[in-house]
Design an enzyme around this catalytic site. Structure first.
Site, PDB file in Angstrom:
ATOM      1  N   LYS A  54       0.879  -1.214  -0.040  1.00 27.79           N
ATOM      2  CA  LYS A  54       0.012   0.148  -0.029  1.00 27.79           C
ATOM      3  C   LYS A  54       0.952   1.336  -0.105  1.00 27.79           C
ATOM      4  O   LYS A  54       0.442   2.279  -0.745  1.00 27.79           O
ATOM      5  CB  LYS A  54      -1.010  -0.050   1.066  1.00 27.79           C
ATOM      6  CG  LYS A  54      -2.065  -1.045   0.980  1.00 27.79           C
ATOM      7  CD  LYS A  54      -2.838  -1.026   2.473  1.00 27.79           C
ATOM      8  CE  LYS A  54      -3.780  -2.002   2.554  1.00 27.79           C
ATOM      9  NZ  LYS A  54      -4.795  -2.003   3.635  1.00 27.79           N
ATOM     10  N   GLN A  98      -5.423  -1.704   9.564  1.00 30.15           N
ATOM     11  CA  GLN A  98      -5.177  -2.977   9.129  1.00 30.15           C
ATOM     12  C   GLN A  98      -6.139  -4.154   9.988  1.00 30.15           C
ATOM     13  O   GLN A  98      -5.657  -4.058  11.010  1.00 30.15           O
ATOM     14  CB  GLN A  98      -3.888  -3.222   8.632  1.00 30.15           C
ATOM     15  CG  GLN A  98      -3.656  -4.591   7.925  1.00 30.15           C
ATOM     16  CD  GLN A  98      -3.959  -4.655   6.432  1.00 30.15           C
ATOM     17  OE1 GLN A  98      -3.760  -3.596   5.866  1.00 30.15           O
ATOM     18  NE2 GLN A  98      -4.442  -5.677   6.095  1.00 30.15           N
ATOM     19  N   ASP A 121     -11.983   2.449   3.909  1.00 30.17           N
ATOM     20  CA  ASP A 121     -12.216   1.155   3.700  1.00 30.17           C
ATOM     21  C   ASP A 121     -13.497   0.942   3.402  1.00 30.17           C
ATOM     22  O   ASP A 121     -14.048  -0.226   3.162  1.00 30.17           O
ATOM     23  CB  ASP A 121     -11.670   0.236   4.980  1.00 30.17           C
ATOM     24  CG  ASP A 121     -10.473  -0.517   4.374  1.00 30.17           C
ATOM     25  OD1 ASP A 121     -10.212  -1.033   3.329  1.00 30.17           O
ATOM     26  OD2 ASP A 121      -9.925  -0.985   5.346  1.00 30.17           O
TER      27      ASP A 121
END
Length: 297
Positions: A54, A98, A121
């Site tokens: 990422k 995460q 997200d």
């Protein structure tokens, strides 16, 4: 019949290129650089690789990348305090925590501590509700990537019969919501669904997101259907090696489907590409700028 192979890797590269162009445009026009903060708690090997990738792709797109790596024993209160600081930081436009988190942390509490406008997200309860009610939201990255691939393959999706196998909050449920927004007729199937093979054979669009390698067999697929395989499962390849496999029995399905995503190289690359697109969108919304076309809903 041999199915068209949907090249998610190439499509994702195109998305990243478009994001980079938009990032440069925003920087030139407004003096603003989109910024993505990624928080990793613990040392899960797969998560470490994912976070590293990422960061590399964020910087390659011309964005600011901020990484926060916390020990697994970090108290939840300390993580929440970090999120509060990132929520208030004007140079951070997107925040990703995460998953999975260590067992002593409440994932729902942590995710819902994010500013919904920075929740790239798309997991915050407010974004979930906005998506379900047809309002502007941050959209979960993997379902958004699947939708982009489907639009590219099929054009207008209105009226098509879609079956989503899997009801997770991360993929299955938001995927169904996105397909409903496209005016598909949508069925969500799961572990209690009766006669799942027959249901799958009704689908013009079949999305497999169950996390069970090879579960969807070739004779479950309607001839000519478009199959999106979200599964990424590591299985034994013999001689001490492993390989990645999807939720669809690819060698069987490729002779029946009209188009299909491979694993690897299908849906997987789209997730990070859409994360970058979401960060760009969040930056544009936060600063009252025009949203990039074709990179969000």
């Amino acid at each position: 019949m041999t199915a068209r192979i949907i090249d998610g890797k190439a499509f994702a590269a195109g998305i990243r290129e478009r994001v980079a162009v938009e990032v440069a445009r925003i920087r030139a026009a407004a003096g603003i650089t989109p910024g993505l903060a990624v928080v990793l708690v613990g040392e899960d090997p797969a998560s470490q690789v994912y976070v590293k990738n990422k960061g590399v792709q964020t910087r390659a797109a011309g964005m600011e990348s901020f990484e926060y790596r916390l020990p697994a024993e970090t108290p939840e209160a300390e993580l929440l305090a970090l999120i509060d600081r990132l929520n208030a930081d004007p140079v951070v436009h997107g925040i990703l925590v995460q998953l999975p988190l260590p067992r002593h942390m409440d994932e729902a509490r942590v995710i819902n501590a994010l500013d919904p406008a920075k929740d790239v997200d798309g997991f915050h309860a407010i974004n979930v509700g906005r998506l379900a009610t047809g309002r502007k939201a941050m959209v979960p990255c993997t379902p958004l990537g699947c939708l982009m691939l489907l639009r590219d393959q099929l054009g207008d999706l209105a009226g098509r019969r879609a079956v989503v196998v899997g009801r997770s909050n991360i993929v299955g449920k938001p995927m169904a919501q996105l397909l409903l927004r496209e005016s598909c007729t949508v069925t969500i199937a799961h572990s209690r669904t009766q006669d799942l093979p027959a249901l799958c054979r009704e689908a013009e669009i079949l999305v497999a997101a169950v996390g069970r390698p090879g579960m969807i067999r070739g004779d479950w697929i309607r001839p000519g259907a478009t199959v999106i395989d979200v599964g990424i499962n590591r299985i034994d390849a013999g001689e001490g090696r492993t390989r990645l496999a999807g939720d669809v029995a690819f060698d069987e399905a490729v002779g029946v489907a009209g188009a299909i995503t491979p694993v690897p190289g299908g849906v997987g690359p789209m997730t990070i590409a859409c994360l970058l697109a979401n960060t760009l969108t969040a930056c544009a919304r936060a600063n009252g700028l025009a949203e990039p076309e074709g990179l969000t809903l």
